[in-house]
Scaffold this motif. Structure first.
Motif, PDB file in Angstrom:
ATOM      1  N   ALA A  77       0.796  -1.225   0.000  1.00 58.99           N
ATOM      2  CA  ALA A  77       0.000   0.000   0.000  1.00 58.99           C
ATOM      3  C   ALA A  77       0.830   1.276   0.000  1.00 58.99           C
ATOM      4  N   GLY A  78       2.122   1.181   0.242  1.00 57.88           N
ATOM      5  CA  GLY A  78       2.930   2.386   0.351  1.00 57.88           C
ATOM      6  C   GLY A  78       3.154   3.127  -0.950  1.00 57.88           C
ATOM      7  N   GLY A  79       3.103   2.416  -2.077  1.00 57.56           N
ATOM      8  CA  GLY A  79       3.428   3.043  -3.353  1.00 57.56           C
ATOM      9  C   GLY A  79       2.266   3.634  -4.122  1.00 57.56           C
ATOM     10  N   PRO A  80       1.213   2.860  -4.390  1.00 58.78           N
ATOM     11  CA  PRO A  80       0.117   3.357  -5.234  1.00 58.78           C
ATOM     12  C   PRO A  80      -0.624   4.534  -4.622  1.00 58.78           C
ATOM     13  N   GLY A  81      -1.233   5.333  -5.490  1.00 59.02           N
ATOM     14  CA  GLY A  81      -2.061   6.422  -5.012  1.00 59.02           C
ATOM     15  C   GLY A  81      -3.402   5.942  -4.493  1.00 59.02           C
ATOM     16  N   ARG A 133      -0.895  -8.122 -11.060  1.00 55.71           N
ATOM     17  CA  ARG A 133       0.091  -9.190 -10.871  1.00 55.71           C
ATOM     18  C   ARG A 133       1.502  -8.666 -10.607  1.00 55.71           C
ATOM     19  N   GLU A 134       1.842  -7.544 -11.218  1.00 59.22           N
ATOM     20  CA  GLU A 134       3.195  -7.014 -11.021  1.00 59.22           C
ATOM     21  C   GLU A 134       3.409  -6.562  -9.573  1.00 59.22           C
ATOM     22  N   LEU A 135       2.349  -6.102  -8.902  1.00 61.26           N
ATOM     23  CA  LEU A 135       2.487  -5.727  -7.497  1.00 61.26           C
ATOM     24  C   LEU A 135       2.561  -6.949  -6.586  1.00 61.26           C
ATOM     25  N   LEU A 136       2.126  -8.108  -7.081  1.00 65.54           N
ATOM     26  CA  LEU A 136       2.371  -9.337  -6.331  1.00 65.54           C
ATOM     27  C   LEU A 136       3.852  -9.678  -6.386  1.00 65.54           C
ATOM     28  N   ARG A 137       4.425  -9.587  -7.578  1.00 66.61           N
ATOM     29  CA  ARG A 137       5.848  -9.925  -7.763  1.00 66.61           C
ATOM     30  C   ARG A 137       6.774  -8.877  -7.173  1.00 66.61           C
ATOM     31  N   GLU A 138       6.344  -7.608  -7.245  1.00 68.02           N
ATOM     32  CA  GLU A 138       7.202  -6.494  -6.818  1.00 68.02           C
ATOM     33  C   GLU A 138       6.386  -5.493  -6.000  1.00 68.02           C
ATOM     34  N   PRO A 139       6.247  -5.721  -4.678  1.00 69.83           N
ATOM     35  CA  PRO A 139       5.470  -4.803  -3.833  1.00 69.83           C
ATOM     36  C   PRO A 139       5.998  -3.367  -3.842  1.00 69.83           C
ATOM     37  N   GLN A 140       7.300  -3.190  -4.137  1.00 73.24           N
ATOM     38  CA  GLN A 140       7.909  -1.863  -4.136  1.00 73.24           C
ATOM     39  C   GLN A 140       7.984  -1.271  -5.548  1.00 73.24           C
ATOM     40  N   TRP A 141       7.103  -1.692  -6.416  1.00 75.44           N
ATOM     41  CA  TRP A 141       7.136  -1.283  -7.825  1.00 75.44           C
ATOM     42  C   TRP A 141       7.153   0.236  -7.984  1.00 75.44           C
ATOM     43  N   VAL A 142       6.231   0.908  -7.332  1.00 77.93           N
ATOM     44  CA  VAL A 142       6.161   2.376  -7.469  1.00 77.93           C
ATOM     45  C   VAL A 142       7.394   3.028  -6.864  1.00 77.93           C
ATOM     46  N   GLN A 143       7.779   2.581  -5.673  1.00 81.13           N
ATOM     47  CA  GLN A 143       8.925   3.200  -5.006  1.00 81.13           C
ATOM     48  C   GLN A 143      10.205   3.041  -5.814  1.00 81.13           C
ATOM     49  N   LYS A 144      10.393   1.896  -6.456  1.00 80.54           N
ATOM     50  CA  LYS A 144      11.597   1.689  -7.251  1.00 80.54           C
ATOM     51  C   LYS A 144      11.605   2.569  -8.498  1.00 80.54           C
ATOM     52  N   ILE A 145      10.448   2.807  -9.060  1.00 84.08           N
ATOM     53  CA  ILE A 145      10.361   3.723 -10.202  1.00 84.08           C
ATOM     54  C   ILE A 145      10.664   5.143  -9.731  1.00 84.08           C
TER      55      ILE A 145
END
Length: 395
Positions: A50-54, A319-331
């Motif tokens: 929940a930390g990354g998405p708006g 599905r990508e947020l399952l594989r990479e919970p920090q997806w937004v933060q890494k971007i």
């Protein structure tokens, strides 16, 4: 760091602001208690992402016991659920994301076993074609239809009490809202069927009930979304033009429209001559007046930007947020090179994926998860339905 549109803030027409344009898509966890109460495993799962998405949309919650669709399903059917739902809303909102509770009635997509001996219900006594072993439901009586409409309103009141920022009506995946609109599942000859306008009466009545509940109990910033599957493959069934028409009818009554497809590049499943992506067709028909959430096989920030370039106001990532919970933060930090687009079976505990969900992903969705070590890449769902859409068709 690249200048990605997805990282820009977004504001809905009612003034609600998101810190970015990324939405965590609703994904079934199969991990609630038998009675629909939230588990700690689910809270951990959402906390990790929940930390990354708006904005974060929860797993679907049933609005009444007769609407339960599967085991391990979240419920908003009684006030007993409020303590757990309050924890869920707070978990999602901790780092600034808006929390949306997705609500539904499964209708004929349930089973007698799940309903503890009760026969599933629908608009008419017509079994779903997929899966082939689907049970024939019982047609709802007038009083039952009216009660289910009230149930959606009561569920919304609970979502407001629990601290959510909005609700999303799940009118996709061939669930009850869609079943009433479909000529396949709705063969009624009364005020709730027979013509397209009458088949639309049930979803419109639910929207009206929920809207009135929001006006009574919620602040003006509370969101109402509606999710649709653009087409059905059954004959008779919903065609793309039908859903575009529905979207046009409800666009002034909702805060956003959420498409559900296996690929954001999807073109019509029923008309091979229609080569315009469905996302673009909805953007053209509904316009920027009603924000549109695009979804489907979004794995990279470039994919997300393409969704936004082609008509989406927001982009849902599942599905990508399952594989990479920090997806937004890494971007955000310019660390795209470290983003995982595959998932090792041995990493699921570390990724805070609940045990029941782990089994569910492997058994039902192994073909779409990019699991290692087999190295199989998920199929391209531009011209076919994905397993999670509730039906199957390949061109």
């Amino acid at each position: 760091m690249a200048n990605y549109q997805l990282l820009e803030p977004f504001q809905f027409n009612n003034g609600v602001s998101l810190k970015n344009k990324v939405v965590m898509a609703p994904m079934t966890t199969m991990s609630s208690f038998y009675n629909g109460k939230i588990t700690q495993d689910e809270l951990n799962y959402f906390a990790a992402r929940a930390g990354g998405p708006g904005m974060v949309i929860t797993s679907v919650a049933n609005v009444s016991e007769i609407g339960k669709g599967f085991e391990g399903e979240l419920s908003v059917a009684s006030d007993d659920m409020l303590p757990g739902l309050t924890k869920l809303a707070a978990t999602i909102k901790k780092d600034g994301a808006k929390a949306i509770l997705q609500i539904f009635n499964a209708g004929r997509k349930s089973t007698t076993s799940v309903l503890r001996g009760e026969t599933p219900v629908s608009a008419s006594a017509v079994a779903a074609e997929f899966p082939p072993e689907s049970e024939t439901p019982r047609a709802l009586e007038q009083e039952e239809i009216e009660q289910i409409i009230v149930d959606f309103g009561t569920a919304t009141r609970r979502a407001i009490q629990a601290g959510f920022d909005g609700v999303e009506l799940h009118g996709a995946n061939t669930y009850l809202l869609q079943q009433f609109y479909s000529a396949h599942s709705n063969r009624r000859t009364d005020e709730w069927g027979a013509t397209l306008e009458k088949r639309m009466k049930f979803p419109l009545a639910v929207i009206k009930e929920v809207t009135e509940t929001i006006k009574q109990y919620a602040p003006s910033s509370f969101l109402l979304g509606y999710r649709v599957s653009p087409e059905e493959v059954e004959t008779p069934g919903i065609r793309l033009e039908d859903t575009l028409y529905l979207a046009k009818q409800i666009q002034n009554q909702i805060d956003y429209l959420h498409l559900f497809m296996g690929s954001y590049k999807r073109t019509s499943l029923n008309d091979p001559n229609d080569t315009t992506p469905i996302l673009e067709q909805f953007a053209a028909r509904v316009g920027r007046k009603t924000p549109l959430i695009g979804i489907g096989s979004v794995e990279t920030p470039e994919d997300a930007n393409e969704v936004l370039d082609n008509g989406g106001d927001l982009v849902a990532v599942g599905r990508e947020l399952l594989r990479e919970p920090q997806w937004v933060q890494k971007i955000q930090s310019g660390d795209e090179a470290s983003i995982r687009n595959t998932m090792s079976l041995s990493d699921m505990e570390e990724l805070s994926i609940p045990g029941a969900m782990q089994t569910y992903l492997q058994e039902s969705f192994g073909s779409v998860m990019n699991f290692t070590p087999d190295g199989k890449k998920a199929e391209n769902y531009q011209n076919q339905a994905a397993p999670m859409e509730g039906f199957e068709k390949k061109l």
